[in-house]
Design an enzyme around this catalytic site. Sequence first.
Site, PDB file in Angstrom:
ATOM      1  CE  LYS A   5      53.916  52.718  30.406  1.00  0.00           C
ATOM      2  NZ  LYS A   5      53.437  54.061  29.948  1.00  0.00           N
ATOM      3  CG  ASP A  35      49.201  43.529  42.798  1.00  0.00           C
ATOM      4  OD1 ASP A  35      48.070  43.343  43.263  1.00  0.00           O
ATOM      5  OD2 ASP A  35      50.229  43.479  43.499  1.00  0.00           O
ATOM      6  CG  ASP A  95      50.124  55.028  30.429  1.00  0.00           C
ATOM      7  OD1 ASP A  95      49.994  54.062  29.656  1.00  0.00           O
ATOM      8  OD2 ASP A  95      50.858  55.990  30.171  1.00  0.00           O
ATOM      9  CE1 TYR A 114      54.542  43.275  41.482  1.00  0.00           C
ATOM     10  CE2 TYR A 114      53.143  41.666  42.575  1.00  0.00           C
ATOM     11  CZ  TYR A 114      53.430  42.975  42.236  1.00  0.00           C
ATOM     12  OH  TYR A 114      52.596  43.978  42.655  1.00  0.00           O
TER      13      TYR A 114
END
Length: 420
Positions: A229, A307, A283, A159
């Site tokens: 992740k 987000d 995930d 971002y």
Amino acid sequence: MSYDKVEVPDDGEQITLADEETGELNVPENPIVPIIHGDGIGTDVGPAAQRVLDAAAEATGRSIAWMRVYAGSAAREKYDENLPEDTVSAIRDHRVAIKGPLTTPVGAGFRSLNVALRQTLDMYANVRPTYHLDGVPSPVKNPEAMDMITFRENTEDVYAGVEWEAGTGGAEQVREFLEDDMEIADIIHDGPVGIGVKPISEFGSKRLIREAIDYAIANDRDTVTLVHKGNIMKFTEGAFRDWGYEVAEEEYGDDVLTEDELWDEHDGEQPDDTVVVNDRIADNMLQQLLTRTDEYEVIATMNLNGDYMSDAAGAQIGGLGIAPGVNYGHGRALAEPVHGSAPKYAGENKVNPTAMILSGREMLDYLGWSDAADLVRDAVEETISSGKVTYDLHRQIEGGEKLATSEFADAVVEKIETLS
Ligand code: NAP
């Protein structure tokens, strides 16, 4: 303090910093608070929230001197620019502000004004509490199991805006650098390619994770979960996790344990008054939010994961019309709902102002006005429980009274008056 593009109200006083180290504020009983109504449905939810916050302030013997500041379409109309410097300065100077959503065009066009504001003011923690209010319909069986707060890093990650458009000299230069100097061959396909960079720093990660741990300690929460992740993005998201454990091990003594320490030293029995820091892969975390909701209390994560996760968590407690947020950093707070500008509903006096109202509740809390903050929460909860709801909740319940945005705000104001 004077600005060219902002009118300073004459019935309020400025909030000032009391303690540089702790970020503690001097808050007068009539603070000046900048407000950006925002784009799209911001013009509906902004004024609605303002009225409710005014009522809560008045009911607790205070007042808010609102200072309208402009960004997005309102700023373009008035000043022919997206984000006037005076808007940023007014928020910087007055320390506590609230904003509605701002539209960001997809693909071409200007960069996100939300990201620009957070980066310019270095509001590095985007904090999104997700809790269930009685009476709010939800797609899950036990929405009350969700009582979680997400600390999302706000200045880094993909971002950060470090990216080059396909077909431009910049993108080709970066491709050449990667292929020739860094010897990364056969990864990028031939032909035009857009390239983005994902910076995750030790400094940025640790200051965000400290905020999350400090919050857990101060609010008697048992766990802080680092969401990443790191299995795939080892040197960015994996590093975030490792720095998180470093903070936990090195900076908090016996008050904070890692999950390994919990098992090695305490056989998995968490001692009272401790916080355990664990981690989950993003995930997996998204499904655990649904299957083991009550095991998660405080989340620390990076910008993109945060987000996605907070919208998903928001759905479990009634949807984006409900989910509040606030950005913090350096003794400043900028409250804003999780949702965007939902352009298709703009100006229809239809959407739910609860997310913006509850963002305002976070702002009142930050001012130290916890009585007013509690009043707002109770009034919203009781209004919804009585069946008075906007379209988004009305479509999920049997019966109930479907209200316009402004009518819902009226009902909450009325409730504040009866509760106080
Ligand atoms: P969105 O504006 O959040 O809207 C998505 C959907 O969420 C709406 O269609 C609506 O669902 C529901 N929703 C959102 N706010 C609601 C409210 N107050 N009451 C009831 N329902 C609500 O997301 P988007 O359409 O992806 O994004 C639109 C623009 O907002 C984009 O330009 C995006 O960049 C921007 N955005 C800004 C911010 C921010 O300012 N911080 C955050 C996110 C997105 P239903 O149609 O199903 O009722």
